[in-house]
Design a protein around this motif. Sequence first.
Motif, mmCIF file in Angstrom:
data_model
loop_
_atom_site.group_PDB
_atom_site.id
_atom_site.type_symbol
_atom_site.label_atom_id
_atom_site.label_comp_id
_atom_site.label_asym_id
_atom_site.label_seq_id
_atom_site.Cartn_x
_atom_site.Cartn_y
_atom_site.Cartn_z
ATOM 1 N N ASP A 34 -7.096 4.992 19.263
ATOM 2 C CA ASP A 34 -7.883 5.620 18.185
ATOM 3 C C ASP A 34 -8.915 6.590 18.734
ATOM 4 O O ASP A 34 -9.138 7.664 18.181
ATOM 5 N N GLN A 35 -9.536 6.202 19.821
ATOM 6 C CA GLN A 35 -10.635 7.034 20.327
ATOM 7 C C GLN A 35 -10.162 8.404 20.791
ATOM 8 O O GLN A 35 -10.830 9.402 20.580
ATOM 9 N N PHE A 36 -8.985 8.431 21.395
ATOM 10 C CA PHE A 36 -8.538 9.697 21.985
ATOM 11 C C PHE A 36 -7.350 10.359 21.293
ATOM 12 O O PHE A 36 -7.092 11.525 21.513
ATOM 13 N N GLU A 37 -6.590 9.602 20.492
ATOM 14 C CA GLU A 37 -5.389 10.236 19.930
ATOM 15 C C GLU A 37 -5.231 10.089 18.417
ATOM 16 O O GLU A 37 -5.207 11.073 17.704
ATOM 17 N N SER A 38 -5.123 8.843 17.919
ATOM 18 C CA SER A 38 -4.781 8.723 16.499
ATOM 19 C C SER A 38 -5.875 9.249 15.584
ATOM 20 O O SER A 38 -5.589 9.765 14.502
ATOM 21 N N SER A 39 -7.130 9.148 16.030
ATOM 22 C CA SER A 39 -8.216 9.617 15.157
ATOM 23 C C SER A 39 -8.167 11.120 14.939
ATOM 24 O O SER A 39 -8.726 11.642 13.989
ATOM 25 N N ILE A 40 -7.478 11.840 15.826
ATOM 26 C CA ILE A 40 -7.356 13.287 15.610
ATOM 27 C C ILE A 40 -5.987 13.647 15.053
ATOM 28 O O ILE A 40 -5.564 14.792 15.118
ATOM 29 N N GLY A 41 -5.289 12.645 14.493
ATOM 30 C CA GLY A 41 -4.126 12.967 13.671
ATOM 31 C C GLY A 41 -2.763 12.590 14.214
ATOM 32 O O GLY A 41 -1.747 12.879 13.575
ATOM 33 N N LEU A 42 -2.696 11.941 15.365
ATOM 34 C CA LEU A 42 -1.384 11.602 15.906
ATOM 35 C C LEU A 42 -0.862 10.311 15.283
ATOM 36 O O LEU A 42 -1.286 9.215 15.641
ATOM 37 N N THR A 43 0.066 10.445 14.333
ATOM 38 C CA THR A 43 0.683 9.275 13.710
ATOM 39 C C THR A 43 1.869 8.827 14.568
ATOM 40 O O THR A 43 2.247 9.512 15.522
ATOM 41 N N PHE A 44 2.500 7.706 14.190
ATOM 42 C CA PHE A 44 3.612 7.223 15.012
ATOM 43 C C PHE A 44 4.860 8.083 14.962
ATOM 44 O O PHE A 44 5.519 8.265 15.993
ATOM 45 N N PRO A 45 5.217 8.659 13.817
ATOM 46 C CA PRO A 45 6.325 9.629 13.883
ATOM 47 C C PRO A 45 5.991 10.750 14.879
ATOM 48 O O PRO A 45 6.867 11.226 15.610
ATOM 49 N N GLY A 46 4.730 11.118 14.955
ATOM 50 C CA GLY A 46 4.317 12.143 15.917
ATOM 51 C C GLY A 46 4.506 11.703 17.353
ATOM 52 O O GLY A 46 4.991 12.469 18.199
ATOM 53 N N VAL A 47 4.141 10.468 17.639
ATOM 54 C CA VAL A 47 4.288 9.935 19.005
ATOM 55 C C VAL A 47 5.752 10.016 19.442
ATOM 56 O O VAL A 47 6.082 10.517 20.524
ATOM 57 N N PHE A 48 6.652 9.551 18.564
ATOM 58 C CA PHE A 48 8.068 9.524 18.958
ATOM 59 C C PHE A 48 8.709 10.905 18.871
ATOM 60 O O PHE A 48 9.703 11.178 19.558
ATOM 61 N N VAL A 88 0.851 -1.205 0.000
ATOM 62 C CA VAL A 88 0.000 0.000 0.000
ATOM 63 C C VAL A 88 0.877 1.243 0.000
ATOM 64 O O VAL A 88 2.090 1.178 0.220
ATOM 65 N N SER A 89 0.255 2.394 -0.222
ATOM 66 C CA SER A 89 0.986 3.657 -0.227
ATOM 67 C C SER A 89 1.505 3.984 1.172
ATOM 68 O O SER A 89 1.024 3.438 2.161
ATOM 69 N N THR A 90 2.473 4.888 1.237
ATOM 70 C CA THR A 90 3.005 5.309 2.536
ATOM 71 C C THR A 90 1.895 5.904 3.395
ATOM 72 O O THR A 90 1.822 5.651 4.601
ATOM 73 N N ASN A 91 1.009 6.664 2.799
ATOM 74 C CA ASN A 91 -0.107 7.248 3.565
ATOM 75 C C ASN A 91 -0.979 6.174 4.190
ATOM 76 O O ASN A 91 -1.355 6.252 5.352
ATOM 77 N N LYS A 92 -1.278 5.160 3.401
ATOM 78 C CA LYS A 92 -2.142 4.086 3.881
ATOM 79 C C LYS A 92 -1.412 3.276 4.960
ATOM 80 O O LYS A 92 -2.025 2.885 5.963
ATOM 81 N N ALA A 93 -0.117 3.034 4.767
ATOM 82 C CA ALA A 93 0.661 2.309 5.773
ATOM 83 C C ALA A 93 0.721 3.108 7.072
ATOM 84 O O ALA A 93 0.608 2.547 8.168
ATOM 85 N N THR A 94 0.877 4.417 6.947
ATOM 86 C CA THR A 94 0.929 5.276 8.140
ATOM 87 C C THR A 94 -0.397 5.235 8.877
ATOM 88 O O THR A 94 -0.444 5.166 10.110
ATOM 89 N N GLU A 95 -1.483 5.216 8.132
ATOM 90 C CA GLU A 95 -2.814 5.128 8.750
ATOM 91 C C GLU A 95 -2.970 3.781 9.456
ATOM 92 O O GLU A 95 -3.498 3.706 10.573
ATOM 93 N N ALA A 96 -2.501 2.716 8.805
ATOM 94 C CA ALA A 96 -2.601 1.389 9.424
ATOM 95 C C ALA A 96 -1.768 1.344 10.700
ATOM 96 O O ALA A 96 -2.217 0.869 11.744
ATOM 97 N N LEU A 97 -0.544 1.853 10.629
ATOM 98 C CA LEU A 97 0.335 1.854 11.803
ATOM 99 C C LEU A 97 -0.275 2.648 12.950
ATOM 100 O O LEU A 97 -0.090 2.315 14.125
ATOM 101 N N ALA A 98 -1.021 3.696 12.607
ATOM 102 C CA ALA A 98 -1.630 4.519 13.654
ATOM 103 C C ALA A 98 -2.668 3.752 14.448
ATOM 104 O O ALA A 98 -3.047 4.166 15.552
ATOM 105 N N ALA A 99 -3.111 2.604 13.926
ATOM 106 C CA ALA A 99 -4.055 1.767 14.687
ATOM 107 C C ALA A 99 -3.409 1.194 15.938
ATOM 108 O O ALA A 99 -4.084 0.616 16.780
ATOM 109 N N ALA A 100 -2.081 1.363 16.074
ATOM 110 C CA ALA A 100 -1.394 0.917 17.296
ATOM 111 C C ALA A 100 -1.516 1.944 18.416
ATOM 112 O O ALA A 100 -1.173 1.669 19.552
ATOM 113 N N ALA A 101 -1.995 3.134 18.101
ATOM 114 C CA ALA A 101 -2.211 4.152 19.141
ATOM 115 C C ALA A 101 -3.690 4.167 19.511
ATOM 116 O O ALA A 101 -4.503 3.496 18.892
#
Lengths: 339, 339
Positions: free
Chosen positions: A135-149, A120-133
């Motif tokens: 979703d209800q309180f953080e990733s759904s409002i835009g916090l991706t994993f590069p953002g977390v770190f 998949v595209s990098t965008n789609k992979a980033t969205e999938a990876l964000a499912a590790a954060a």
Amino acid sequence: MPLKNTNIVSAAHTKFGVLEGVTLREMFSEAVDKVTVNAGIPKKDIQAAFIGSFIPEMLIHQGHTAPLLVDYAGLRGLPATRHEAACASGATALRAGIMAIESRLYDTVLVVGAEKMTSVSTNKATEALAAAADDQFESSIGLTFPGVFALAAVAHMHKYGTTEEDMARVAVKAHKNASTNPLAQFQKEITLEKAMTPRYIAWPLKLYDCSPISDGAAALVLTSNEKAKKYTDLPVKIIGTGQASASMNLCARSDLTTFSASVEASRQAYKMAGLKPKDMDFAVVHDCFTIAEIIASEDIGFFKPGEGAKAVRDGVTALDGDRPINPMGGLKGVGHPVG
Amino acid sequence: MPLKNTNIVSAAHTKFGVLEGVTLREMFSEAVDKVTVNAGIPKKDIQAAFIGSFIPEMLIHQGHTAPLLVDYAGLRGLPATRHEAACASGATALRAGIMAIESRLYDTVLVVGAEKMTSVSTNKATEALAAAADDQFESSIGLTFPGVFALAAVAHMHKYGTTEEDMARVAVKAHKNASTNPLAQFQKEITLEKAMTPRYIAWPLKLYDCSPISDGAAALVLTSNEKAKKYTDLPVKIIGTGQASASMNLCARSDLTTFSASVEASRQAYKMAGLKPKDMDFAVVHDCFTIAEIIASEDIGFFKPGEGAKAVRDGVTALDGDRPINPMGGLKGVGHPVG
């Protein structure tokens, strides 16, 4: 008390990287073939499989992966279970394998981690990876994993004076360590100047602070003491293991410069093994981002909190240093198929 | 040899059904509260959690579910692992819990299955569920799960003369058994005439042949012999367990009227327990569709191949019959939150 009965008798992995046209099941099968028959272990000796894979549902629309994968690998009918714990998926599969042997339900088992990410595209992979954060309180409002770190990096810089250059040195070391490994995604050394190229992914993390999106599979065969002799004269005994969790919601963490789960899990493993950080010759830690390696090197007790960056700067964590960290090149150099 | 050390000392589940506005973490927490503190087991006694959940990635964009769920349930820091095996996700979590106790890595653990499914449309849920089939060769070209079991039903009808009415009788029985359970999704009995209403989902399966799309969570506490006495005078000992897999690709199966994995897994469990099918008082089997219950009742050796439908027709599998199957109402009556 140290574990008594669990031995690694074979280990292998596929090439990590952008494996164009190679499917998850094909990578899995290659790793299984390498770790079993190619290593002199007949497939029929394998009694069960424990498989780590993070997010095949979103990346290849495939759940229920364990039976699918063992079937394709010529192990149809094998009891096979998938474990999902984001970047610790493979580690939880390994722990299940250990419990399978220690409980004596099985003698010889396969542990595999596998992920196909570049379909998949990098965008789609980033969205999938964000499912590790969360979703209800953080990733759904835009916090991706590069953002977390990136938040962890900023906190570490603020609290301990760690610099962007310190993190870049982790990348330089990783590429150097990986450079002689033909299975690594990156086999070219990079200069500190290149690692400092200001192509920011999430400030202060730049391109070379981030591990890549990778395809790949890695496998182990675990077996009991009785069976180990059949396969090798030099089994690697697993004597300690630990696992812990933490709040996934960053707002609920009191300190972003340390991961309490890593501190606790390593404490458990040391205690079980009856050893201390100073007894270790080297460590392999999770370096999805360069700051993660620095923090992990502190969390596992190799260095005091805040002193991980200095250790990198002084070459202590280099391959020829006193306390090598990720001597094989880590996720940063070798690649990061999450499972 | 039978397992020696594993006991169920507490069991609970939430209401199953369309739980409007209730999130996965809330259902999980409710089940955990019921199975621990409400049952007199302090949460601090729990040392690890093994959690079955099938497809939260696609249904609520949430992977890495285990730490998230235990944190929300007041068990922050607990070692927590998620297991995914489609409809067997909860069962694989239970097996991991058994191995955790038998290996003596832990004394007291939590096993939970949980799924939030009604947050998306039926179409989207069907697409997510289809990730349990082989995406590369089957589901991507349109084979949904009602389709998979419709093929099994047609094969069973062709080979053994099983009828649509036989399957409808399974539904009538399920609704009857579930009717007195206030936590069941369906609490009304249905007539055979209603079950035969020709609203086909995938011929020959009609609406009442299909288990519903459900939200819900169910939990167990497992503990060792030493600890069991602390919690109950009547622990339920687990003495046998089995697991197997099969080709997910239907084209690779030689017979659609039996599931080889069920035959083999039940054979293993009987062997470990030192018991035979005739020793069983009743069975709880997977009845995602009515034909699945009929096939399972044959696969576990309660009836000979092809005789499962007759057993339903003759009332043998009813609550007051000689060999009750799914006396609580099964997935068909109680609901089917997959995890």
